[in-house]
Structures are given as C-alpha cells and as structure tokens.
Design an enzyme around this catalytic site. Structure first.
Site, PDB file in Angstrom:
ATOM      1  N   HIS A 133       7.691  -5.091  -4.883  1.00  8.50           N
ATOM      2  CA  HIS A 133       6.049  -4.784  -4.412  1.00  8.50           C
ATOM      3  C   HIS A 133       5.714  -5.347  -3.263  1.00  8.50           C
ATOM      4  O   HIS A 133       5.755  -6.543  -2.801  1.00  8.50           O
ATOM      5  CB  HIS A 133       5.172  -5.757  -6.019  1.00  8.50           C
ATOM      6  CG  HIS A 133       5.955  -5.656  -7.072  1.00  8.50           C
ATOM      7  ND1 HIS A 133       5.265  -5.818  -8.145  1.00  8.50           N
ATOM      8  CD2 HIS A 133       6.976  -4.654  -7.693  1.00  8.50           C
ATOM      9  CE1 HIS A 133       5.528  -5.064  -9.039  1.00  8.50           C
ATOM     10  NE2 HIS A 133       6.546  -4.410  -8.955  1.00  8.50           N
ATOM     11  N   ALA A 134       4.506  -4.406  -2.768  1.00 10.26           N
ATOM     12  CA  ALA A 134       4.215  -4.480  -1.594  1.00 10.26           C
ATOM     13  C   ALA A 134       2.844  -5.893  -1.115  1.00 10.26           C
ATOM     14  O   ALA A 134       3.025  -6.230  -2.308  1.00 10.26           O
ATOM     15  CB  ALA A 134       3.406  -3.377  -0.886  1.00 10.26           C
TER      16      ALA A 134
END
Length: 208
Positions: A83-84
C-alpha cells in the site's frame, strides 16, 4: 537438455520441476529448479505462492534461475501488497475508483511499485520464507526458514530473520568469485555429471 517431466522422483508427488508447472508468461523459471509442497499440490505454486501478482496492471515479473530449491510454503509477495505510503492514509482508495469517483487508470496509485522479484541460480529458499517485491537474491544464497526478505541478498550469503539479515557467507571471497565466474549451472548436464563429486564435496579446485 531440459528436464521435461513434472515429477523428478518416481512415486513422489510433493516435488515438481517448477518450470514445467507454471503457465504465466510473467514467471520465468530455470531448468531443474524444484519446489516441494507437503501441504498443497505443488502444481498450484503459481496460485498459492505467487501473491498479489497482477502483471497486466504492474508489468512485474518473477524470475527464478536454475537449480534452485524452494521449500514448502515459500511466498513471493508482489507490488500490489505494498500500500502506498506517501498519502495520509494507507487505505487503497484508487482500488475502489467507482465508489470514490476516481478514474480507473488511477488504480496503480494504490500501491508502491518496487519492481520485479529476481532469484539467482542455485538458491535455497527455506520453509515459509517470504520474498518481497523488488528484491534480488544472488546466486548460491540461502534464505532461512520463515525469513522475510525485504532487501537484496548478495551471492552465497545465508540470511535469516525478520527482516532478513546476513548471518554469514557460505564460502570465502575467493571461492565465491570463482563460482560466479565458472557458473556451473550453465554447463550441459553431461559436464555437470562429470563434476558432481567435486561439486558435492565443495572442491571448487576440482571442477574441470
């Protein structure tokens, strides 16, 4: 000569030559690399062990060399698992573009793309080890049981732990350099057979 059979041992359905069971064009496996699974059907490696792999979105690849030994439950976690981290939230809003009025093309912004996973030749990956996206593991390395590999591993290093760290090198620097120069795994099977005793006894000076 490439091995064509799926099962290298008569009557043993837990070990497969991995090259002969994977189908994705985004997964490349070298000759004689084997996978053992005593929990699931080892032919299901692509589904059970290569996770979060959406190459048609990320164009990421799993590349595995020759003569590798991959133990039961080893996992390869690809970019869509990351996930960013730059946004104020780790919630993957771009995945739910319809819900939030986003463009479908924004979906890759939901994760950090770290690149391919590349495994060298003659690598031993231990039971339930995890290899993260973007990692390159050098020739001859050993990945310990349940290690989580987040960074590149040098050739002939033994690593273990969470996150994985170097425990020691398998051989001295001169021997490692010689092995990397010789690249015995690229020899034809006949030549490997002729040198098996020296290979098995750890005598690099005995290779011919």
């Amino acid at each position: 000569m490439e091995p064509q059979k799926i099962y290298p041992r008569t009557g043993d359905k837990e070990i497969v030559y991995l090259k002969n069971v994977v189908q994705s064009t985004f997964i490349t496996v070298g000759d004689y690399t084997m996978y053992n699974d005593f929990v699931n059907d080892p032919r299901g490696f692509e589904k059970n062990n290569v996770l979060y792999h959406y190459p048609y979105v990320n164009n990421d690849r799993l590349i595995i060399g020759k003569f590798c030994s991959i133990a039961c439950g080893a996992k390869f976690l690809f970019n869509s698992a990351n996930h960013a981290l730059q946004p104020l939230t780790t919630y993957p809003f771009p995945i739910f573009w319809e819900e939030w009025g986003l463009e479908m093309t924004a979906i890759t912004g939901a994760w950090d793309n770290k690149g391919d996973i590349v495994i060298g030749n003659d690598v031993w990956i231990g039971y339930e080890a995890v290899i993260m996206a973007g990692v390159t593991i050098g020739d001859g390395a050993i990945i310990g049981t349940r290690a989580v590999v987040t960074k590149d591993v040098p050739p002939y290093a033994i690593v273990g732990g969470v996150p994985a760290k170097i425990i020691r090198m398998r051989f001295d620097e001169a021997t490692i350099n010689k092995l990397l120069q010789i690249k015995w795994w690229n020899w034809p099977p006949e030549k490997i057979k002729q040198n098996l005793q020296a290979i098995w006894q750890g005598r690099v000076e005995g290779l011919k």
